[in-house]
Design an enzyme around this catalytic site. Sequence first.
Site, PDB file in Angstrom:
ATOM      1  N   ARG A 177       0.843  -1.191   0.000  1.00  0.00           N
ATOM      2  CA  ARG A 177       0.000   0.000   0.000  1.00  0.00           C
ATOM      3  C   ARG A 177       0.877   1.240   0.000  1.00  0.00           C
ATOM      4  NH1 ARG A 177      -4.091  -0.831   4.997  1.00  0.00           N
ATOM      5  NH2 ARG A 177      -2.227  -0.644   6.268  1.00  0.00           N
ATOM      6  N   ASP A 256      -8.189   3.163  15.216  1.00  0.00           N
ATOM      7  CA  ASP A 256      -6.892   2.785  14.640  1.00  0.00           C
ATOM      8  C   ASP A 256      -6.975   2.632  13.120  1.00  0.00           C
ATOM      9  OD1 ASP A 256      -8.511   0.519  15.641  1.00  0.00           O
ATOM     10  OD2 ASP A 256      -7.022  -0.709  14.622  1.00  0.00           O
TER      11      ASP A 256
END
Length: 490
Positions: A177, A256
Amino acid sequence: MSAHSLSDLRAVNSFAGLPAAFHTRLAPQPLNNPRLLRANADAARLIGLDPAVLDTPEFLSVFSGARPLPGGDTLAAVYSGHQFGVWAGQLGDGRAHLLGEVEGPEGPWELQLKGSGMTPYSRMGDGRAVLRSSVREYLASEAMHGLGVPTTRALALVVSDDPVMRETVETAAIVTRMSPSFVRFGSFEHWSSRRQPDQLRILADYVIDRYYPECREAQDDAASILNLLRAVTRRTARLMADWQAVGFCHGVMNTDNMSILGLTLDYGPYGFMDGFRLGHVCNHSDTEGRYSWNRQPSVALWNLYRLGGSLHALVPDVDGLRAVLDEYEPVFTRAFHERMAAKLGLAAWGPDDEPLLDDMLKLMDANQADFTLAWRRLADAVSGQRSVFEDLFIDRPAAAAWLDRLLARHAQDGRPEPEVAEAMNGVNPLYVLRNHLAEEAIRAAKAGDASEIDTLLKLLRNPYVEQPGHERYAGLPPDWAGSIEVSCSS
Ligand code: AMP
Ligand code: MG
């Protein structure tokens, strides 16, 4: 000038420069017999990498975790967070490795492996990601980008035969990513929960200096931090408007998983809605429906309150923090109305348009009308083909009556029909990453055939433009789509 090898990228890792407590330097656990299933030339261009490098052994070696990124400094980051509304304590990159960052033509990008093995933050996990969820993340990042929604990007998808135990035995994959930063709300919560304001200050300064320099007020640290919270609040509000407008459900909006840059982060059990339900829940593990479609905007604010609460350690002025968070509601509402006005084909949102939108959503909900097609076919209705829109509703008379109201509203605007229809098609996508389409691509990928990923990406990169020969991808989902369950298992 593009880089012809990974060394030419001149990677660095500014996050690695933070104090040792922020991360753990460690190498990934490489996959055995890795194969590059797909790599993304668009993402390569963002980091100034010649797409020819994607086919080299060096590329496979780095993005399967076998070798470090030249110049980078591989690490796993620590963070904490609230999961499903409950304080979860320390989390962190339990299966991700930050390789380093690259200065691209339009700005910096961090490169991160996901599924690359255990770290000190793995808790009970095995550090792996399965092919299924890696394909879903790869596709979703690019689909969201195609829709114009801020998101992390995907550079590469590497597969292997290494077994991974989930509900059944699956195989391991690594998705790479890219994001300018992977700092989350939970990165701030981490230090405030530990009552370590010095570390919190270091993190805030790092984020402001690198990503929000306009927030810096000379000689006034509290003001800089309030500016940061304001900027994050605004970006998050607009992101929620984007998600709502395309029928996207994130599925796990834990703190998160909330990006400090206000972009879509961590694709797990997400979903683009087929049949519309206001309270649609895409994550099978979300038994309470905390992260249903209609709750996403208020959950984002709840999450921002957790961020604001963390920053309280640096900004004693509670009223100031609260005043900044109070900006969320009007920014979200304005952005949501702007997007919805465009979807409805209105020149601008007017004071009397709320009932029109509300009734459309209620009608869609009552009929479980297909979200994507109902919006898309509004343009056909404007062009005189009312029946294609009405066909999506069991209660056709109600759909027809609502359409009369919309067309009467358009008459007030007085814009020419072709112009309105064209504008509507530019904001109401025809192709979205429906669960069953992802599922078909996953099945083919499991059999070693990535061509369905290519076909999907071709459509999803241009989701507003009809592409002949691909009617199947723009149609209603098949019956079996309703039985697909996506959960936190990934
Ligand atoms: P998520 O909600 O999926 O983003 O994950 C929450 C936390 O669990 C993060 O700290 C992840 O790194 C960690 N995690 C999820 N799956 C695994 C796994 N298979 N192995 C290790 N850690 C994991
Ligand atoms: Mg996560």
